[in-house]
Write an enzyme that holds these catalytic residues in place. Structure first.
Site, PDB file in Angstrom:
ATOM      1  N   ASN A  44       0.836  -1.206   0.000  1.00  0.00           N
ATOM      2  CA  ASN A  44       0.000   0.000   0.000  1.00  0.00           C
ATOM      3  C   ASN A  44       0.871   1.257   0.000  1.00  0.00           C
ATOM      4  O   ASN A  44       1.975   1.277   0.563  1.00  0.00           O
ATOM      5  CB  ASN A  44      -1.012  -0.002   1.151  1.00  0.00           C
ATOM      6  CG  ASN A  44      -0.422  -0.207   2.521  1.00  0.00           C
ATOM      7  OD1 ASN A  44       0.655  -0.762   2.665  1.00  0.00           O
ATOM      8  ND2 ASN A  44      -1.137   0.231   3.539  1.00  0.00           N
ATOM      9  N   VAL A  45       0.363   2.271  -0.676  1.00  0.00           N
ATOM     10  CA  VAL A  45       1.074   3.544  -0.834  1.00  0.00           C
ATOM     11  C   VAL A  45       0.077   4.653  -0.515  1.00  0.00           C
ATOM     12  O   VAL A  45      -0.824   4.930  -1.324  1.00  0.00           O
ATOM     13  CB  VAL A  45       1.635   3.702  -2.267  1.00  0.00           C
ATOM     14  CG1 VAL A  45       2.356   5.034  -2.416  1.00  0.00           C
ATOM     15  CG2 VAL A  45       2.573   2.548  -2.622  1.00  0.00           C
ATOM     16  N   GLU A  46       0.231   5.254   0.657  1.00  0.00           N
ATOM     17  CA  GLU A  46      -0.732   6.262   1.103  1.00  0.00           C
ATOM     18  C   GLU A  46      -0.362   7.657   0.613  1.00  0.00           C
ATOM     19  O   GLU A  46       0.656   7.857  -0.056  1.00  0.00           O
ATOM     20  CB  GLU A  46      -0.851   6.187   2.630  1.00  0.00           C
ATOM     21  CG  GLU A  46      -1.386   4.816   3.059  1.00  0.00           C
ATOM     22  CD  GLU A  46      -1.611   4.674   4.552  1.00  0.00           C
ATOM     23  OE1 GLU A  46      -1.111   5.534   5.334  1.00  0.00           O
ATOM     24  OE2 GLU A  46      -2.299   3.712   4.936  1.00  0.00           O
ATOM     25  N   CYS A  55      -4.223   0.794  -2.288  1.00  0.00           N
ATOM     26  CA  CYS A  55      -4.101  -0.492  -1.595  1.00  0.00           C
ATOM     27  C   CYS A  55      -2.969  -1.316  -2.218  1.00  0.00           C
ATOM     28  O   CYS A  55      -2.599  -1.116  -3.382  1.00  0.00           O
ATOM     29  CB  CYS A  55      -5.400  -1.275  -1.703  1.00  0.00           C
ATOM     30  SG  CYS A  55      -6.697  -0.729  -0.575  1.00  0.00           S
ATOM     31  N   GLU A  57      -3.098  -4.232  -3.295  1.00  0.00           N
ATOM     32  CA  GLU A  57      -3.588  -4.968  -4.469  1.00  0.00           C
ATOM     33  C   GLU A  57      -3.466  -4.120  -5.734  1.00  0.00           C
ATOM     34  O   GLU A  57      -3.272  -4.656  -6.824  1.00  0.00           O
ATOM     35  CB  GLU A  57      -5.055  -5.371  -4.259  1.00  0.00           C
ATOM     36  CG  GLU A  57      -5.267  -6.416  -3.165  1.00  0.00           C
ATOM     37  CD  GLU A  57      -5.407  -5.816  -1.769  1.00  0.00           C
ATOM     38  OE1 GLU A  57      -4.956  -4.668  -1.543  1.00  0.00           O
ATOM     39  OE2 GLU A  57      -5.968  -6.506  -0.905  1.00  0.00           O
ATOM     40  N   CYS A  88      -9.949  -5.693   0.919  1.00  0.00           N
ATOM     41  CA  CYS A  88     -11.140  -4.861   1.097  1.00  0.00           C
ATOM     42  C   CYS A  88     -12.097  -5.093  -0.064  1.00  0.00           C
ATOM     43  O   CYS A  88     -11.751  -5.728  -1.074  1.00  0.00           O
ATOM     44  CB  CYS A  88     -10.745  -3.382   1.199  1.00  0.00           C
ATOM     45  SG  CYS A  88     -10.207  -2.644  -0.363  1.00  0.00           S
ATOM     46  N   CYS A  91     -10.944  -4.030  -3.467  1.00  0.00           N
ATOM     47  CA  CYS A  91      -9.866  -4.872  -3.993  1.00  0.00           C
ATOM     48  C   CYS A  91     -10.362  -6.251  -4.400  1.00  0.00           C
ATOM     49  O   CYS A  91      -9.788  -6.885  -5.279  1.00  0.00           O
ATOM     50  CB  CYS A  91      -8.727  -4.949  -2.991  1.00  0.00           C
ATOM     51  SG  CYS A  91      -7.828  -3.386  -2.947  1.00  0.00           S
TER      52      CYS A  91
HETATM   53  N1  THU Z   1      -5.291  -1.787   2.635  1.00  0.00           N
HETATM   54  C1  THU Z   1      -4.740  -2.479   1.580  1.00  0.00           C
HETATM   55  O1  THU Z   1      -3.643  -2.141   1.108  1.00  0.00           O
HETATM   56  N2  THU Z   1      -5.437  -3.527   1.087  1.00  0.00           N
HETATM   57  C2  THU Z   1      -6.613  -3.993   1.605  1.00  0.00           C
HETATM   58  O2  THU Z   1      -7.220  -4.879   1.013  1.00  0.00           O
HETATM   59  C3  THU Z   1      -7.101  -3.452   2.878  1.00  0.00           C
HETATM   60  C4  THU Z   1      -6.570  -2.113   3.221  1.00  0.00           C
HETATM   61  C5  THU Z   1      -4.562  -0.601   3.144  1.00  0.00           C
HETATM   62  C6  THU Z   1      -5.185   0.719   2.763  1.00  0.00           C
HETATM   63  C7  THU Z   1      -4.613   1.639   3.816  1.00  0.00           C
HETATM   64  O3  THU Z   1      -3.347   2.108   3.361  1.00  0.00           O
HETATM   65  C8  THU Z   1      -4.390   0.732   5.007  1.00  0.00           C
HETATM   66  O4  THU Z   1      -4.528  -0.604   4.543  1.00  0.00           O
HETATM   67  C9  THU Z   1      -5.392   0.956   6.140  1.00  0.00           C
HETATM   68  O5  THU Z   1      -6.692   0.882   5.669  1.00  0.00           O
END
Ligand code: THU
Length: 129
Positions: A44-46, A55, A57, A88, A91
């Site tokens: 994940n890259v915020e 996410c 994925e 999620c 995804c």
């Molecule tokens: N996140 C993912 O990368 N994939 C998922 O399927 C669930 C959530 C990440 C998004 C965010 O950066 C962090 O988890 C908290 O929600």
């Protein structure tokens, strides 16, 4: 095809260690086996504009195409402790688009096909008129 879940989880963990998650402090790693035997992964890259975060994925699917495309046959996702994490809802839809029929996921309640974690899914077939 025999799936090496230990190796796939190890790839997901390796990806998780590269996550950029300074806002949630919730690093995630994803890894998948493709139908031609490659392993693709992502983290994940915020973003400071929170809603723009990607996410794990998403970056995994980007790598799928960057490295030649194809379909996903097995998928694993882990949290910061290396434990299995459910993708999620968004995804699951993303995975469904690129999944081979019956793609297997390592879930918190065992190995399951994509059709079970996204039942009656909307997908590419619905757009074929
Ligand atoms: N996140 C993912 O990368 N994939 C998922 O399927 C669930 C959530 C990440 C998004 C965010 O950066 C962090 O988890 C908290 O929600």
């Amino acid at each position: 095809m025999e799936i090496d879940w230990t190796a796939l989880t190890a790839e997901a963990k390796k990806a998780m260690e590269r996550a950029y998650a300074p806002y949630s402090n919730f690093p995630v790693g994803a890894a998948a086996l493709t139908d031609d035997g490659r392993v693709v992964s992502g983290c994940n890259v915020e973003n400071a504009s929170y809603g723009l975060g990607l996410c794990a994925e998403c970056s995994m699917v980007s790598e799928l195409f960057r490295t030649g495309g194809g379909k996903l046959v097995a998928f694993a996702c882990v949290d910061g402790n290396g434990d299995a994490l459910m993708p999620c809802g968004r995804c699951r839809q993303l995975l469904f688009e690129h999944a081979a029929e019956g793609m297997l996921l390592q879930t918190i309640s065992g190995i399951k096909p994509i059709e079970e974690v996204l039942p009656d899914a909307f997908g590419p077939r619905n757009l074929k008129l």
